[in-house]
Scaffold this motif. Structure first.
Motif, PDB file in Angstrom:
ATOM      1  N   GLU A 217      52.967 -55.829 -70.831  1.00 48.04           N
ATOM      2  CA  GLU A 217      52.223 -57.061 -71.122  1.00 48.04           C
ATOM      3  C   GLU A 217      51.054 -57.177 -70.167  1.00 48.04           C
ATOM      4  O   GLU A 217      51.187 -56.862 -68.994  1.00 48.04           O
ATOM      5  CB  GLU A 217      53.160 -58.248 -70.885  1.00 48.04           C
ATOM      6  CG  GLU A 217      53.293 -59.116 -72.103  1.00 48.04           C
ATOM      7  CD  GLU A 217      54.463 -60.063 -71.986  1.00 48.04           C
ATOM      8  OE1 GLU A 217      54.347 -61.044 -71.238  1.00 48.04           O
ATOM      9  OE2 GLU A 217      55.501 -59.802 -72.634  1.00 48.04           O
ATOM     10  N   LYS A 234      55.724 -59.354 -78.200  1.00 44.36           N
ATOM     11  CA  LYS A 234      56.237 -59.627 -76.846  1.00 44.36           C
ATOM     12  C   LYS A 234      56.436 -58.314 -76.067  1.00 44.36           C
ATOM     13  O   LYS A 234      56.941 -57.329 -76.616  1.00 44.36           O
ATOM     14  CB  LYS A 234      57.584 -60.356 -76.973  1.00 44.36           C
ATOM     15  CG  LYS A 234      57.854 -61.247 -75.798  1.00 44.36           C
ATOM     16  CD  LYS A 234      59.056 -62.142 -76.044  1.00 44.36           C
ATOM     17  CE  LYS A 234      59.524 -62.839 -74.809  1.00 44.36           C
ATOM     18  NZ  LYS A 234      58.694 -62.839 -73.645  1.00 44.36           N
ATOM     19  N   GLY A 235      55.994 -58.303 -74.825  1.00 48.90           N
ATOM     20  CA  GLY A 235      56.192 -57.118 -73.973  1.00 48.90           C
ATOM     21  C   GLY A 235      55.170 -56.018 -74.224  1.00 48.90           C
ATOM     22  O   GLY A 235      55.297 -54.920 -73.700  1.00 48.90           O
TER      23      GLY A 235
END
Ligand code: SAM
Length: 375
Positions: A217, A234-235
């Motif tokens: 991220e 996400k991530g």
């Protein structure tokens, strides 16, 4: 961290010993083959000129405690009939002598490298880790680039209680971490192209797609912003600045799935190959070597393309069959080859490796009163 061992010679003494050899002239626009001990020859070259060589590849004895033979029909290592073979070279050392032997040559080799030069040393898993420490001391840890795993053979059924050994190692160092020749040679193969690019577009062009995002991220900035109504999952972060992604989209290089997932299109006809990694699978040693421990010449060809330029001067002071000299010649580089085995010299002379100047170092010593020292 420094490797200490009994009777380790000081750098000052090594340099002093090297200075006792008379200079021999050479220039960077000719090729040379020397028959003689490489400590003497390297010293003589160095006393004439330093910083001249763009690429050094060496494949020294590996401290195997073996003699290496060549038979009439085929070069091999140990097993041919005793009647039908000649010794090509010996690799029998006491451990500390071996370290001294190699270290003093490595010290001279670094001095011979040009400011943009590189050294590749081929070594095995038993001794290679010690050599890494010696090289860190000589070149500096910052100048260490890679520990390459080279698959040297097909799996073998070893009798000993351990895993089979099918790899050796190549340590890659540069003289100057801020400036060295690196041509970003890619690995290109037409094999499996259909598998690599499984899709075909309406114009018949093969292509594949890769995600627009990559792991990790980023907290803020253009690889974490809203693009086409989406944030990276996400991530993950966008693989490139969103303005770049937008350009690709405008040029029809983003494929959108039915569920609205974007992927970047890569065409087979624009494929320039992939970055070469540090495990080399495709460079096994030849089935019918010209000389014991004859190395894969496609591997040497790639190293030369990667770490030298056309017309560079290259050196291999454990030349053996002349594999590296041959690859240098084929790539329009100049070379210096050295070996002290008459069988190696005979093998090299039998190859078509262009014009070079052959020098029997021992005989110039005799004529010219140069100090002879077997290093
Ligand atoms: C492992 S073989 C090199 C094989 C070579 N890379 C090839 O592909 O054919 C090592 C070579 O180093 C040479 N050698 C060992 N000690 C030497 C020395 N002190 N001076 C010059 N050559 C030496 C041996 O004669 C042998 O030919």
């Amino acid at each position: 961290m420094i490797l200490e061992y009994p009777n380790k010679q000081s750098k000052e003494n090594i340099v002093k010993a090297a200075k006792m050899f008379k200079p021999i002239e050479y220039d960077s626009k000719h090729s040379y083959l020397y028959f003689g001990d490489n400590f003497s020859v390297l010293s003589s070259l160095l006393n004439y000129n330093s910083n001249t060589i763009d690429l050094i590849y060496i494949d020294p004895p590996f401290f195997t405690n073996n003699d290496f033979y060549i038979s009439k029909d085929r070069a091999n290592t140990i097993s041919s009939s005793k009647l039908d073979r000649e010794k090509a070279y010996s690799d029998k050392f006491n451990r500390n002598d071996y370290f001294n032997f190699l270290r003093k040559r490595l010290i001279l080799l670094r001095e011979l490298l040009s400011e943009q030069g590189s050294l590749y040393i081929h070594i095995d898993y038993k001794i290679g880790h010690y050599i890494k420490i010696l090289l860190d001391e000589i070149f500096g840890v910052d100048c260490f680039k890679n520990d390459i795993t080279r698959i040297k053979s097909n799996p073998k059924n070893f009798a000993r209680k351990a895993y089979g050994n099918i790899k050796d190692m190549i340590l890659f160092y540069v003289k100057n971490n801020n400036n060295y020749i690196w041509n970003e040679i890619k690995q290109y193969t037409l094999d499996n192209i259909d598998k690599k690019f499984p899709k075909v577009d309406s114009e018949g062009r093969r292509y594949t797609t890769v995600p627009c995002h990559a792991p990790g991220e980023t907290m803020a900035g253009k690889t974490n912003s809203l693009w086409q109504g989406l944030y990276p999952p996400k991530g993950r972060h966008w693989r490139m600045d969103i303005s770049e992604l937008e350009k690709l989209n405008n040029n029809g290089l983003i494929e959108w799935s039915r569920t609205g997932n974007p992927r970047i299109i890569k065409y087979a006809d624009e494929y320039k190959g992939s970055k070469i990694q540090d495990v080399w699978l495709d460079y096994k040693d030849p089935q019918y070597p010209l000389y014991p421990t004859h190395k894969n010449e496609d591997m040497l060809d790639m190293i030369i393309k990667q770490s030298s330029n056309k017309d560079s001067l290259l050196l291999d002071c454990f030349a053996g069959s002349g594999s590296f000299l041959n690859a240098a010649y084929k790539n329009e580089r100049y070379f210096i080859g050295i070996d002290n085995s008459d069988i190696a010299i005979k093998t090299i002379k039998s190859r078509d490796i262009g014009n070079y100047c052959f020098i029997d170092y021992n005989s110039i010593n005799n004529n010219d009163n140069i100090k002879v020292n077997n290093g």
